[in-house]
Design a protein around this motif. Structure first.
Motif, PDB file in Angstrom:
ATOM      1  N   UNK A 274      47.015  19.275   5.210  1.00 46.31           N
ATOM      2  CA  UNK A 274      47.625  18.167   4.459  1.00 46.31           C
ATOM      3  C   UNK A 274      47.421  16.858   5.207  1.00 46.31           C
ATOM      4  N   UNK A 275      46.522  16.892   6.207  1.00 49.01           N
ATOM      5  CA  UNK A 275      46.269  15.689   6.996  1.00 49.01           C
ATOM      6  C   UNK A 275      45.294  14.779   6.260  1.00 49.01           C
ATOM      7  N   UNK A 276      45.577  13.491   6.277  1.00 51.48           N
ATOM      8  CA  UNK A 276      44.660  12.532   5.654  1.00 51.48           C
ATOM      9  C   UNK A 276      43.651  11.982   6.651  1.00 51.48           C
ATOM     10  N   UNK A 277      43.763  12.406   7.884  1.00 53.61           N
ATOM     11  CA  UNK A 277      42.724  12.102   8.881  1.00 53.61           C
ATOM     12  C   UNK A 277      42.052  13.424   9.250  1.00 53.61           C
ATOM     13  N   UNK A 278      40.842  13.358   9.713  1.00 52.72           N
ATOM     14  CA  UNK A 278      40.082  14.575   9.960  1.00 52.72           C
ATOM     15  C   UNK A 278      40.687  15.401  11.089  1.00 52.72           C
ATOM     16  N   UNK A 279      40.785  16.708  10.818  1.00 50.51           N
ATOM     17  CA  UNK A 279      41.271  17.665  11.811  1.00 50.51           C
ATOM     18  C   UNK A 279      40.246  18.801  11.907  1.00 50.51           C
ATOM     19  N   UNK A 280      40.273  19.526  13.021  1.00 53.41           N
ATOM     20  CA  UNK A 280      39.349  20.650  13.201  1.00 53.41           C
ATOM     21  C   UNK A 280      40.047  22.003  13.047  1.00 53.41           C
ATOM     22  N   UNK A 281      41.374  21.968  12.852  1.00 52.80           N
ATOM     23  CA  UNK A 281      42.153  23.198  12.732  1.00 52.80           C
ATOM     24  C   UNK A 281      42.789  23.273  11.354  1.00 52.80           C
ATOM     25  N   UNK A 282      42.642  24.404  10.688  1.00 51.08           N
ATOM     26  CA  UNK A 282      43.235  24.629   9.374  1.00 51.08           C
ATOM     27  C   UNK A 282      44.418  25.583   9.489  1.00 51.08           C
ATOM     28  N   UNK A 283      45.473  25.291   8.739  1.00 52.09           N
ATOM     29  CA  UNK A 283      46.641  26.163   8.684  1.00 52.09           C
ATOM     30  C   UNK A 283      46.253  27.453   7.956  1.00 52.09           C
ATOM     31  N   UNK A 284      46.730  28.579   8.475  1.00 51.46           N
ATOM     32  CA  UNK A 284      46.511  29.914   7.926  1.00 51.46           C
ATOM     33  C   UNK A 284      45.099  30.461   8.186  1.00 51.46           C
ATOM     34  N   UNK A 327      35.087  17.721   3.649  1.00 50.25           N
ATOM     35  CA  UNK A 327      34.610  18.484   4.814  1.00 50.25           C
ATOM     36  C   UNK A 327      33.480  17.696   5.454  1.00 50.25           C
ATOM     37  N   UNK A 328      33.640  17.332   6.710  1.00 49.49           N
ATOM     38  CA  UNK A 328      32.606  16.636   7.454  1.00 49.49           C
ATOM     39  C   UNK A 328      32.333  17.347   8.767  1.00 49.49           C
ATOM     40  N   UNK A 329      31.470  16.778   9.596  1.00 46.52           N
ATOM     41  CA  UNK A 329      31.182  17.374  10.902  1.00 46.52           C
ATOM     42  C   UNK A 329      31.114  16.285  11.963  1.00 46.52           C
ATOM     43  N   UNK A 330      31.464  16.688  13.166  1.00 49.62           N
ATOM     44  CA  UNK A 330      31.295  15.821  14.333  1.00 49.62           C
ATOM     45  C   UNK A 330      30.225  16.462  15.218  1.00 49.62           C
ATOM     46  N   UNK A 331      29.254  15.673  15.658  1.00 48.39           N
ATOM     47  CA  UNK A 331      28.172  16.175  16.494  1.00 48.39           C
ATOM     48  C   UNK A 331      28.348  15.610  17.894  1.00 48.39           C
ATOM     49  N   UNK A 341      32.422  12.009  12.645  1.00 46.68           N
ATOM     50  CA  UNK A 341      32.676  12.432  11.273  1.00 46.68           C
ATOM     51  C   UNK A 341      33.080  11.212  10.435  1.00 46.68           C
ATOM     52  N   UNK A 342      32.608  11.148   9.195  1.00 48.80           N
ATOM     53  CA  UNK A 342      32.974  10.047   8.296  1.00 48.80           C
ATOM     54  C   UNK A 342      32.822  10.499   6.853  1.00 48.80           C
ATOM     55  N   UNK A 343      33.589   9.841   5.960  1.00 48.70           N
ATOM     56  CA  UNK A 343      33.601  10.226   4.544  1.00 48.70           C
ATOM     57  C   UNK A 343      32.228  10.121   3.901  1.00 48.70           C
ATOM     58  N   UNK A 344      31.478   9.109   4.278  1.00 50.00           N
ATOM     59  CA  UNK A 344      30.190   8.870   3.633  1.00 50.00           C
ATOM     60  C   UNK A 344      29.230  10.036   3.812  1.00 50.00           C
ATOM     61  N   UNK A 345      29.425  10.803   4.881  1.00 48.15           N
ATOM     62  CA  UNK A 345      28.533  11.918   5.188  1.00 48.15           C
ATOM     63  C   UNK A 345      29.175  13.275   4.912  1.00 48.15           C
ATOM     64  N   UNK A 346      30.348  13.278   4.268  1.00 50.84           N
ATOM     65  CA  UNK A 346      31.091  14.507   4.056  1.00 50.84           C
ATOM     66  C   UNK A 346      30.693  15.178   2.747  1.00 50.84           C
ATOM     67  N   UNK A 380      33.107  21.529  12.546  1.00 47.87           N
ATOM     68  CA  UNK A 380      33.592  21.242  11.198  1.00 47.87           C
ATOM     69  C   UNK A 380      34.920  20.492  11.258  1.00 47.87           C
ATOM     70  N   UNK A 381      35.075  19.481  10.379  1.00 50.44           N
ATOM     71  CA  UNK A 381      36.297  18.679  10.291  1.00 50.44           C
ATOM     72  C   UNK A 381      36.747  18.627   8.830  1.00 50.44           C
ATOM     73  N   UNK A 382      38.074  18.536   8.595  1.00 46.84           N
ATOM     74  CA  UNK A 382      38.603  18.607   7.244  1.00 46.84           C
ATOM     75  C   UNK A 382      39.717  17.576   7.064  1.00 46.84           C
ATOM     76  N   UNK A 383      39.873  17.117   5.808  1.00 53.60           N
ATOM     77  CA  UNK A 383      41.024  16.269   5.493  1.00 53.60           C
ATOM     78  C   UNK A 383      41.285  16.315   3.992  1.00 53.60           C
ATOM     79  N   UNK A 384      42.465  15.861   3.615  1.00 55.73           N
ATOM     80  CA  UNK A 384      42.820  15.673   2.212  1.00 55.73           C
ATOM     81  C   UNK A 384      43.044  14.191   1.974  1.00 55.73           C
ATOM     82  N   UNK A 385      43.006  13.783   0.701  1.00 56.33           N
ATOM     83  CA  UNK A 385      43.225  12.349   0.396  1.00 56.33           C
ATOM     84  C   UNK A 385      44.688  12.009   0.207  1.00 56.33           C
ATOM     85  N   UNK A 386      45.556  13.070   0.157  1.00 54.46           N
ATOM     86  CA  UNK A 386      46.969  12.809  -0.120  1.00 54.46           C
ATOM     87  C   UNK A 386      47.804  13.856   0.588  1.00 54.46           C
ATOM     88  N   UNK A 387      48.830  13.408   1.269  1.00 57.41           N
ATOM     89  CA  UNK A 387      49.659  14.336   2.043  1.00 57.41           C
ATOM     90  C   UNK A 387      50.427  15.311   1.148  1.00 57.41           C
TER      91      UNK A 387
END
Length: 404
Positions: A274-284, A327-331, A341-346, A380-387
């Motif tokens: 539910x993070x609106x900034x990129x995270x590398x860990x997903x719940x569950x 879903x984006x990536x950090x190299x 990682x950035x939205x334009x490349x996700x 791999x990095x992940x985010x949502x647009x809304x909490x």
């Protein structure tokens, strides 16, 4: 004595002697001398070297089988061809009462002109060793060709079982061929006499003498070493095929895949954020983060593909929210970020209202400006647009394919 020679006896050389010894075996060691050795071959073609094979005949005697050979003398003496047209028996003296010894079986040429022996003949001889707590084989006399070392244990004789033949013989025979012939190697590997000389090793490798060392033939022509021959490399950058079909390259210290990759990792375990900034860990999700490491190629470029099955789920009591999953990536290279990682490349999945349909999204991009030989990590990095919206990610994957 059956051993026949040419051009040794002052008188009495027969036409038969001369015919038997026209063997033409002259594997050169320098411009005027050749290698002493035995002509290769066997009756059924199964063996490299059958001439002068030795096997036990009784407790203290052995049979030396027929064969032909050349024995090189000193520079001024020339080479002596010899032939044994029928097998010969040799008998060993009983063992010393206290210590074992090592005897040497040789083909020996006596030439009165050089050794003052008053003999001009060739013989199969036993050079008896000296009994010792740590026995050593005696030195081979001049104008002789060693065939076998025979260990004679202390106290053995014809009356008490004799020499244990299964463990006492050490084969010293080496082959020779004519000038320009391919030498079938048996015994020690000796230096070549000139660049361009060839030999076939005991383990089936075809080699060429380059003036300083024996080089595997595929290396000499820049070819690929077949999977069926030795794994020995000759130079950095050499290639070989493996039994599994993979092409490998010699790095200078180890064999490695010639064209590494593609590098791949995935997760079939669903997780959300539910993070609106990129995270590398997903719940569950049981295992986090999802990463791939790869080695940058000489081209400095690689193709990057990543994606996931995504689903957007509204929080309880929430309706009518448009949202997106990213879903984006950090190299990174070590601790240095090569590409953030950035939205334009996700890879993105979006919905405009309440439905919770799942979407599969992926993207393929080119990584560039890499440093050859360094190891990079894609995370791999992940985010949502809304909490208020859970962005779920499942069947997530990353693949990196180096460009060669």
């Amino acid at each position: 004595m059956n051993l026949r020679s040419s051009w040794v006896a002052e008188t009495g050389q027969t036409r038969e002697d001369t015919r038997l010894n026209q063997i033409g075996a002259t594997t050169m060691v320098n411009p005027v001398q050749v290698r002493s050795g035995i002509l290769p071959g066997s009756y059924d073609g199964k063996y490299r070297l059958s001439g002068f094979w030795m096997t036990n005949a009784s407790a203290m005697a052995a049979i030396v089988s027929e064969g032909r050979a050349v024995i090189q003398g000193d520079v001024s003496q020339g080479v002596y061809p010899v032939a044994l047209p029928a097998s010969e028996q040799v008998t060993f003296a009983a063992g010393d009462a206290q210590y074992g010894r090592i005897d040497l079986v040789v083909l020996r040429v006596y030439d009165n002109l050089y050794d003052g022996s008053n003999r001009n003949e060739a013989k199969v001889e036993i050079i008896q060793g000296v009994p010792d707590p740590a026995p050593k084989a005696p030195a081979a006399p001049p104008r002789s060709l060693p065939l076998y070392e025979v260990t004679v244990p202390a106290g053995v004789s014809a009356g008490n079982g004799g020499i244990p033949w299964e463990t006492s013989l050490k084969d010293l025979r080496t082959p020779v061929v004519s000038v320009g012939g391919i030498l079938p190697v048996e015994g020690p590997v000796l230096p070549g006499a000139h660049p361009g000389q060839y030999q076939d090793t005991a383990d089936g490798q075809f080699q060429r003498w380059d003036g300083g060392k024996w080089v595997a033939y595929p290396a000499a022509v820049g070819g690929i070493i077949p999977a069926s021959v030795s794994t020995q490399a000759s130079y950095t950058g050499q290639y070989r095929a493996t039994a599994g079909g993979q092409l490998q390259r010699w790095s200078g210290s180890a064999w490695a895949p010639a064209f590494p990759g593609p590098y791949f990792n995935d997760s079939l375990d669903a997780g959300y954020t539910t993070s609106t900034t990129y995270v590398t860990t997903l719940v569950e999700r049981e295992k986090n983060p999802l990463t791939v490491s790869f080695v940058a190629p000489e081209t400095r470029q690689a193709i990057l593909t990543f994606g996931s099955r995504m689903e957007l789920a509204l929080a309880t009591g929430t309706t009518g929210i448009a949202s997106s999953a990213f879903m984006g990536v950090r190299v990174t290279q070590g601790s240095t970020v090569h590409r953030e990682v950035e939205d334009e490349l996700a890879a993105i999945a979006s919905k405009s209202a309440d439905p919770t349909d799942a979407f599969s999204a992926s993207t393929t991009q080119r990584l560039h400006s890499l440093t050859p030989g360094l190891t990079y990590t894609v995370t791999a990095c992940y985010r949502t647009s809304n909490t208020n919206v859970r962005a779920w990610f499942d069947n997530t994957f990353i693949q990196v394919t180096p460009q060669y």
